[in-house]
Structures are given as structure tokens and as C-alpha cells.
Enzyme design. Sequence first.
Site, PDB file in Angstrom:
ATOM      1  N   GLY A 193       0.821  -1.213   0.000  1.00 54.61           N
ATOM      2  CA  GLY A 193       0.000   0.000   0.000  1.00 54.61           C
ATOM      3  C   GLY A 193       0.849   1.255   0.000  1.00 54.61           C
ATOM      4  N   GLN A 242      -2.110   7.022   1.638  1.00 56.10           N
ATOM      5  CA  GLN A 242      -1.874   8.222   2.443  1.00 56.10           C
ATOM      6  C   GLN A 242      -0.660   8.074   3.347  1.00 56.10           C
ATOM      7  OE1 GLN A 242      -4.624   9.025   5.643  1.00 56.10           O
ATOM      8  NE2 GLN A 242      -4.372  11.239   5.447  1.00 56.10           N
ATOM      9  N   ILE A 256      -0.914  -1.961  -5.710  1.00 54.61           N
ATOM     10  CA  ILE A 256      -1.653  -2.672  -6.748  1.00 54.61           C
ATOM     11  C   ILE A 256      -1.604  -1.943  -8.079  1.00 54.61           C
ATOM     12  CG2 ILE A 256      -3.901  -1.585  -6.325  1.00 54.61           C
ATOM     13  CD1 ILE A 256      -5.128  -4.428  -6.679  1.00 54.61           C
ATOM     14  N   TYR A 292     -15.064  -1.828   8.586  1.00 56.77           N
ATOM     15  CA  TYR A 292     -13.696  -1.380   8.804  1.00 56.77           C
ATOM     16  C   TYR A 292     -13.268  -1.665  10.236  1.00 56.77           C
ATOM     17  CZ  TYR A 292      -9.754   1.930   9.073  1.00 56.77           C
ATOM     18  OH  TYR A 292      -8.526   2.514   9.247  1.00 56.77           O
TER      19      TYR A 292
END
Length: 320
Positions: free
Chosen positions: A8, A12, A35, A141
Site C-alpha cells: 500500500g 496516504q 496494486i 472497517y
Amino acid sequence: MKNILVTGALGQIGSELVAKLRHIYGADRVVATDIRMSGHEVTRSGPFETLDVTDGKAMLEIAKRHQVDTIIHLAALLSATAEEKPLLAWNLNMGGLVNALEVARELGCQFFTPSSIGAFGPSTPKSHTPQDTIQRPTTMYGVNKVSGELLCDYYFHKYGLDTRGLRFPGLISYVTPPGGGTTDYAVEIYYDAVSKGRYTSFIGQGTYMDMMYMPDALDAIVQLMEADGSKLKHRNAFNVTAMSVDPEAIAASIRKVLPSFVLEYDVDPKRQAIAESWPDGIDATAAAEEWGFRAKYGLDAMTADMLSQLGAKERMARNA
């Protein structure tokens, strides 16, 4: 940490953390993965591999090829996006985490993945939320984050894997645009303050949530990973925070620099409900006691730097 794999890496946290890690440990020792491929500096300043974290075999091959000894697993869908696509969130957030843990177990890597204040729920104490408390989140989440905390604890106790993690509050940055989180209003408000002089908040007045400036978050990751593991009692879910604020508090801080700034409201019921299920302010005593955590930026210091940095970006864009 010697050879570090970051998943990732274009997100952010990742986009800024990779730059910091490359500065500290050397550009060739930090392998960034995501990705997608992009023209981001992360893809040019050191090793970069395209990786879908749901492909455990590909992750293992990359980790072996680069001889990594540390995995920092950041790939995930954020809160608001996860609530819109809950099955995708489960498959990506939990499937990716299991794959990353398995790779770390096979190679004997040190391991980090972030948790979140989203791991708490409506029945969690709202004020001075303890390090160890009830966790019954009402979002996918949040369910992912609690499951991840427990899974990392399991790998530590079952396999002796050196797993570590932080429960992050909302993270505020001038480098990377908002990415689908409930706390993202606290990023958007600064962008719009500079570009428009006004902001319409999707989170209601008086809704307090914990926040942290990105430089403090990056320092916390490095500090925790470098800490003496024998002194860590909690390991995988340290509460960390710098401030507890609502939209009005941020607006008041902005007006100290931009007096004409206007804050309005158009509350999004879905994100508001998520925000209201989280604590007003958490207790980071355990992080301070076990590895010396201390945030450097308060609200006004963060605001001054955010507005200065975004103003410079705005001027560069106009002159380009």
C-alpha cells in the site's frame, strides 16, 4: 530494520512513510509495492513492485527476491469506502493481512500493520478511552481492525512473530489527498481553506475525534519498530493521538491564519454515524510508558504548517 517491504505504498501513509524510510535506511533497502503503478516519486526513488496483496504467492516471491527482514503492511480500504463495499473490504483487508503475516512467518520478518480508532464502537468509553477496553465496532472497517489486532497477537503468541502496531486516529497531511476515511474532513478543510476560503463539512459541529499530523505518525511507526521488544506489553494496538478536535476547533485554528475562512455544514448521515460510534478522545499512556511516544504537533502548530505547505503547492500549481 534492514530490508523493508511496504505494501500500500502509494496510499496516504505509505507514500510519505516510504520516503522517510528510504531517507533513514537507504533507498535501495525499502521495497515499495502497490496494486497500481503511477508516476509518483515513490515508484522512482527506489525499488518498486506491482503487487495485489490478495496474491500471497506473489508477495512471498517479492519478499524473497529482495531478502526483506521487515514487512510494513498498509494496504487496506478505509472506513467510509469499506462501508460501501463491505465484502471487498473483508477480502482485501483481512485476506491481505493474512498473506502478509504468513510471508513474515515463513521468512522470520519483523511485522507492522496499523489499527485505528475505528476498532472502537458505541459501547466503548467515549472519553479518555483506555488502552484495554471493550471493542464492539459497528462498521466493517472496525471489524477488520479488531480482527487484525487479534490476529497479530495470535501470530506473536503462536509463532513468536515480532508483530507491532498502532491504533491511529485521523491522520492529516498536505502531501496526499484524502482517501475515503471518515476523518478526512480534517484534511479537506485545509485544502479548501487555501483554495476556496470556505469549507462544507460532512461531519457535524461538536463531533470530537482524535487527530494526528502525519509527521508525528511517521515518527511513531519508526520509533515503535526500533523499540526494545522486551519492553512492549501491548505490541499490536497502541493508542496514539495528538489532539481531540471537532470541525469548529479546526476552523478557529485556521482563522488565526486566514481570518475570513468560512465553515458550513452538510452532514453525511453515514459518515456521521461512523464518527459518533468512535471515542471523543483516547488515552495514549501505554505508548508513552512502553516506548516513549510523544506527539510534537498540537492543533495550531499543525494548522500553521498545513496552510503554509498547501499555500506553496497552490502557488506552484498556478505558476506551472
